[in-house]
Design a protein around this motif. Sequence first.
Motif, PDB file in Angstrom:
ATOM      1  N   GLU B  54       0.817  -1.209   0.000  1.00 31.49           N
ATOM      2  CA  GLU B  54       0.000   0.000   0.000  1.00 31.49           C
ATOM      3  C   GLU B  54       0.847   1.253   0.000  1.00 31.49           C
ATOM      4  OE1 GLU B  54      -2.598  -0.437   3.348  1.00 31.49           O
ATOM      5  OE2 GLU B  54      -3.117  -2.489   2.756  1.00 31.49           O
ATOM      6  N   LYS B  55       2.158   1.101   0.148  1.00 31.72           N
ATOM      7  CA  LYS B  55       3.021   2.268   0.278  1.00 31.72           C
ATOM      8  C   LYS B  55       3.991   2.451  -0.887  1.00 31.72           C
ATOM      9  CE  LYS B  55       1.385   3.388   4.200  1.00 31.72           C
ATOM     10  NZ  LYS B  55       0.486   4.553   4.221  1.00 31.72           N
ATOM     11  N   VAL B  56       3.987   1.508  -1.810  1.00 34.37           N
ATOM     12  CA  VAL B  56       4.918   1.662  -2.940  1.00 34.37           C
ATOM     13  C   VAL B  56       4.116   1.670  -4.243  1.00 34.37           C
ATOM     14  CG1 VAL B  56       6.914   0.605  -1.848  1.00 34.37           C
ATOM     15  CG2 VAL B  56       5.303  -0.830  -3.074  1.00 34.37           C
ATOM     16  N   PRO B  57       4.662   2.329  -5.299  1.00 31.18           N
ATOM     17  CA  PRO B  57       3.971   2.357  -6.588  1.00 31.18           C
ATOM     18  C   PRO B  57       3.728   0.960  -7.129  1.00 31.18           C
ATOM     19  CG  PRO B  57       5.792   3.903  -6.577  1.00 31.18           C
ATOM     20  CD  PRO B  57       5.882   3.135  -5.312  1.00 31.18           C
ATOM     21  N   TRP B  58       2.785   0.883  -8.075  1.00 28.98           N
ATOM     22  CA  TRP B  58       2.392  -0.419  -8.623  1.00 28.98           C
ATOM     23  C   TRP B  58       3.596  -1.210  -9.122  1.00 28.98           C
ATOM     24  CZ3 TRP B  58      -2.308  -2.353  -7.916  1.00 28.98           C
ATOM     25  CH2 TRP B  58      -3.361  -1.484  -7.659  1.00 28.98           C
ATOM     26  N   GLN B  59       4.469  -0.543  -9.921  1.00 31.60           N
ATOM     27  CA  GLN B  59       5.599  -1.296 -10.490  1.00 31.60           C
ATOM     28  C   GLN B  59       6.608  -1.656  -9.416  1.00 31.60           C
ATOM     29  OE1 GLN B  59       4.788   1.886 -11.435  1.00 31.60           O
ATOM     30  NE2 GLN B  59       5.516   2.273 -13.518  1.00 31.60           N
ATOM     31  N   SER B  60       6.751  -0.795  -8.429  1.00 32.29           N
ATOM     32  CA  SER B  60       7.817  -1.002  -7.450  1.00 32.29           C
ATOM     33  C   SER B  60       7.509  -2.118  -6.479  1.00 32.29           C
ATOM     34  CB  SER B  60       8.069   0.288  -6.665  1.00 32.29           C
ATOM     35  OG  SER B  60       8.435   1.304  -7.549  1.00 32.29           O
ATOM     36  N   PHE B  61       6.266  -2.629  -6.489  1.00 36.65           N
ATOM     37  CA  PHE B  61       5.993  -3.740  -5.590  1.00 36.65           C
ATOM     38  C   PHE B  61       6.529  -5.050  -6.159  1.00 36.65           C
ATOM     39  CE2 PHE B  61       3.164  -7.039  -3.745  1.00 36.65           C
ATOM     40  CZ  PHE B  61       3.604  -6.903  -2.447  1.00 36.65           C
ATOM     41  N   GLY B 327      -5.362   5.267  -7.729  1.00 41.03           N
ATOM     42  CA  GLY B 327      -4.146   6.021  -7.466  1.00 41.03           C
ATOM     43  C   GLY B 327      -2.900   5.337  -7.984  1.00 41.03           C
ATOM     44  N   LYS B 328      -1.760   5.830  -7.518  1.00 42.68           N
ATOM     45  CA  LYS B 328      -0.475   5.313  -7.966  1.00 42.68           C
ATOM     46  C   LYS B 328      -0.095   4.040  -7.229  1.00 42.68           C
ATOM     47  CE  LYS B 328       1.622   9.317  -7.404  1.00 42.68           C
ATOM     48  NZ  LYS B 328       2.734  10.289  -7.301  1.00 42.68           N
ATOM     49  N   MET B 329      -0.781   3.798  -6.115  1.00 40.16           N
ATOM     50  CA  MET B 329      -0.437   2.629  -5.300  1.00 40.16           C
ATOM     51  C   MET B 329      -1.687   1.776  -5.078  1.00 40.16           C
ATOM     52  SD  MET B 329       1.628   4.689  -2.430  1.00 40.16           S
ATOM     53  CE  MET B 329       2.737   6.006  -2.858  1.00 40.16           C
ATOM     54  N   PRO B 330      -1.492   0.499  -4.769  1.00 28.71           N
ATOM     55  CA  PRO B 330      -2.664  -0.313  -4.450  1.00 28.71           C
ATOM     56  C   PRO B 330      -3.342   0.228  -3.199  1.00 28.71           C
ATOM     57  CG  PRO B 330      -0.712  -1.684  -4.748  1.00 28.71           C
ATOM     58  CD  PRO B 330      -0.242  -0.277  -4.714  1.00 28.71           C
ATOM     59  N   TYR B 331      -4.666   0.111  -3.176  1.00 27.85           N
ATOM     60  CA  TYR B 331      -5.379   0.488  -1.955  1.00 27.85           C
ATOM     61  C   TYR B 331      -5.270  -0.645  -0.950  1.00 27.85           C
ATOM     62  CZ  TYR B 331      -9.163   1.622   1.196  1.00 27.85           C
ATOM     63  OH  TYR B 331      -9.900   1.883   2.329  1.00 27.85           O
ATOM     64  N   ARG B 332      -5.392  -1.849  -1.469  1.00 26.24           N
ATOM     65  CA  ARG B 332      -5.277  -3.017  -0.597  1.00 26.24           C
ATOM     66  C   ARG B 332      -4.807  -4.173  -1.457  1.00 26.24           C
ATOM     67  NH1 ARG B 332      -4.341  -6.468   2.480  1.00 26.24           N
ATOM     68  NH2 ARG B 332      -5.642  -7.511   4.017  1.00 26.24           N
ATOM     69  N   LEU B 333      -3.957  -5.003  -0.876  1.00 33.28           N
ATOM     70  CA  LEU B 333      -3.500  -6.173  -1.614  1.00 33.28           C
ATOM     71  C   LEU B 333      -3.522  -7.358  -0.674  1.00 33.28           C
ATOM     72  CD1 LEU B 333      -0.843  -6.436  -4.237  1.00 33.28           C
ATOM     73  CD2 LEU B 333      -0.455  -7.827  -2.263  1.00 33.28           C
ATOM     74  N   LYS B 334      -4.109  -8.451  -1.154  1.00 38.11           N
ATOM     75  CA  LYS B 334      -4.165  -9.655  -0.322  1.00 38.11           C
ATOM     76  C   LYS B 334      -3.544 -10.797  -1.109  1.00 38.11           C
ATOM     77  CE  LYS B 334      -5.854 -12.689   2.723  1.00 38.11           C
ATOM     78  NZ  LYS B 334      -4.753 -13.630   2.468  1.00 38.11           N
ATOM     79  N   ILE B 335      -2.683 -11.544  -0.436  1.00 39.25           N
ATOM     80  CA  ILE B 335      -2.028 -12.669  -1.104  1.00 39.25           C
ATOM     81  C   ILE B 335      -2.537 -13.953  -0.471  1.00 39.25           C
ATOM     82  CG2 ILE B 335       0.173 -13.671  -1.766  1.00 39.25           C
ATOM     83  CD1 ILE B 335       1.378 -10.888  -0.892  1.00 39.25           C
ATOM     84  N   ARG B 336      -2.974 -14.870  -1.323  1.00 37.91           N
ATOM     85  CA  ARG B 336      -3.422 -16.168  -0.831  1.00 37.91           C
ATOM     86  C   ARG B 336      -2.397 -17.201  -1.287  1.00 37.91           C
ATOM     87  NH1 ARG B 336      -4.555 -21.107  -0.749  1.00 37.91           N
ATOM     88  NH2 ARG B 336      -6.636 -22.008  -0.806  1.00 37.91           N
TER      89      ARG B 336
END
Lengths: 159, 374, 370
Positions: B54-61, B327-336
């Motif tokens: 949630e704190k880094v840009p889409w590509q930077s994750f 936005g430039k970053m994910p709002y929420r990301l969940k990994i299963r």
Amino acid sequence: MNAIRNYMDNILKAVTSTAKGMGITLRYWALEPSITVEYPDRLGKGVTAEDLVSERFRGFLGFEPSVCIACLQCQRVCPTDCIKVGTEKRDEVRFITRFDVNQAKCMHCGLCVEECPTEALFFTKRYEGACFDMEGLCFSHVGEPVPAAKRKREDGGQE
Amino acid sequence: MAKYSSKEMVLNMGPHHPSTHGVLRFILQTDGEMMVKATPDVGFLHRGLEKIAEKVPWQSFMPYTDRIDYLASVNCNLGYALAVERLAGVEVPERAEYLRVIAAELGRLGSHFIGFGALLLDLGAVTPFVHALRERETFNDLMEMLTGARLTHNYVRIGGVSHDLPEGFLDKCREFVDHLEHEFIPEFNDLISFNSILINRLANVGVITEETAREFTLVGANLRGAGVPFDLRKDEPYSIYDRFEFDVPVGRGKFGQRGDCYDRYWVRVEEVTESCRIIRQAIDGLPGSGETRTRLPKVFKVPEGEAYVRTESPRGELGFYIISDGGKMPYRLKIRTGSFSSITIIEHISQGVMVADLVAIIGSLDVVAPEIDR
Amino acid sequence: MEQYSAAEKIYELFSEKALALGIPEPVLVIAAYAIPCLVVINLIQGAAGMLTYAERKISADIQNRIGANRVGPFGLIQFLADGVKLFLKEDIIPDAADRKLFKLAPYIVLSSTVLAAIVVPFGGSFIVADLNIGLIFIIVVSSLLVVGFLMSGWASNNKWALLGGIRSAAQIISYEIPTALSLLCIVLITGTFSLQETVMSQGLWPWQWFIFHNPFSFVAFFIFFVSALAEMNRTPFDFPEAESELVSGYNVEYSGMRFSIFFIAEYGSIFIISGLAAAVFLGGGNIGLDPYESPLHMQLLMVGVFFAKTVPLCLVIIWVRWSMPRLRIDQMLTMCWKYFIPIAFACLVATAIWLLVFNGNGIFWRMPAP
């Protein structure tokens, strides 16, 4: 009868499968050469650790100030904030006053090098960075302020 | 005569025990050698990847996804990239799709070498483990040629891949695949897979029935080992997997009951051959030239919405659920991840087994600690 | 035949000269007994050292690696470096440990190995003491190992170590039986427990060895060899120290020199068991001459023959370790009680019947005329 056959079968299976496995290990023992490399000091004549890695190897970051246009893309894209760039405007010319890379934080992902429009930032093949102090991994690539190279286009990339 | 009460012994297995891969802890209640209960204790490797996203840009994750499952980082890259691409509607060039498949299947090979190699190491067979690692070394070299890194490859990008092929890569890759299929796997089977000691150790141990596997939402090779022919590459093809011909190995109770440790081990060994087939087809079908990456705008924004993409990683279904607020970053990301559901079943199937069997069960489930905790 | 003892021999050889020099008799007696002891202890240590080196090199060869090659030529004196390292390490005794037992345990384990070496004939007249109960003695002292392992497991006050100790007790005690039974097959043939006599009744050529005496002694050899693997805690029977299950088993709390004593005992017993197998089944150092009457150079040749049989057996033990996975404890016991012991009993009975039917003669081997 069945039990006896099972019993004999078990013995036979154990013996044959063991013999098979041991035959393979014997072949390796007697014939196969070792494939390991005696790192770091017996690599062969004139071979250094850096020669072992491939062309694209992502080692420590290298910086060439003469082509840097100070667009700060690398600093923006870095996921771990390990690149710190400082710029200053003197007499209408932009100077790069600092370009610090903290290799201790860097995760060698390569995003900054991909973003760099002028190939001022690149990967070296160096990867041996053991030192006694974390400071030893913080590199200042710019000592005296150097003028930034001219951009091809004059728009975009404000500091 | 004094009265002695008999109590169960509580043993702490891990977090620095040699056979808890990574940093895992099991609280064992044992009656001598017999296990009464084994409770997994997870969380030692929690790094907060979902919050970092949630704190880094889409590509930077992307480099962080390497760290979800460090044994098969390309597969994790791929899952994340597919999720973002679905939400943002980014097209991927044809050539890049093939490169992704080659890299991901190589990653599956590399991961399975560690997977069954470590199982064998836990059972005391050191030589097969080293032989498997030797093959993984070739995989590492190939990936270093292709991506520049040996472990955290960070190869897939949103909209393509980071590099085109280096010179000579395809030949080496084909050679590697041929070597695996025709030399390594038959020899490995003779050396260890059909060894009667190994069969005794793995067969009829840690049996997971089809129903239990479904109840505990097992995925990947563990689910297939229980006899469920479910493979996302086949049943819900993503990327270009629908173009390849391959079989889905399923546990058939080769030497014991269906769904025992041996079945799970054997499914992994067979998957190596299947991955080799896919790689060979991908090399043959690779378009001669073309773009490998769609250029994204400098400030990449993903339209508002949510997406869930699941892919078949070596440890099973790897799902990325992302929510974007535009936005430039994910709002929420969940990994299963697959390892998390694998570790939940250990408590269930470890009742009444021996300490040595628990080691085999953990190894056969191919649990990778960072994937459990993210 | 008279019992032979190296200490008495040394005393006889030097007593006249030494007494003439004025050395008091008690000193001479002590020296006569100390010399063979020192020789044996050093032999075991040297053998253990070389075996650790062999283990490293062989495992490396099997696994496409190079192995130890830094200390000395080809890394030959790596074991000395290891020994020095272990010697300089801090000796840690856990707070909660039973200090006396914790300190005692390694010595019991080592002493069992060294005691077993006493009756092993190294070829020629090189045997510390040719006891007339040699085989029984070796079986008895090798079960001393259990005491040491259990003691170290208990005294460490560590659950993993305790599990290792208990496992070793179960294992060694059950595998004593097939070991002893398969040795008994040979005792039936020779009619003596003395190892030197067992060696002397064989010959130089393979068909004179007891392994080829009859089909059952051939089976007995393999039963002996495999159950000896179990007695030495070698893979595929290394449960007491199963690294991936019990961390390191009974020696998990030991460090420094105490740990290395366990190690020396383990590798020393590989050497001793191989020597025993060579002496009982493979003719030992017999080259067809009387060991006590031959000149010195022939006796040294006998020692050479003995080692030429023992060292390959040691290498086979190492080779097995790097090819096999580990059994489970219940499977190991199943193997012992359901397979080894019945087969060993069958061999014993069959050997007895064979001897009865063929008048004590083997396939090639002939009963010496009384």
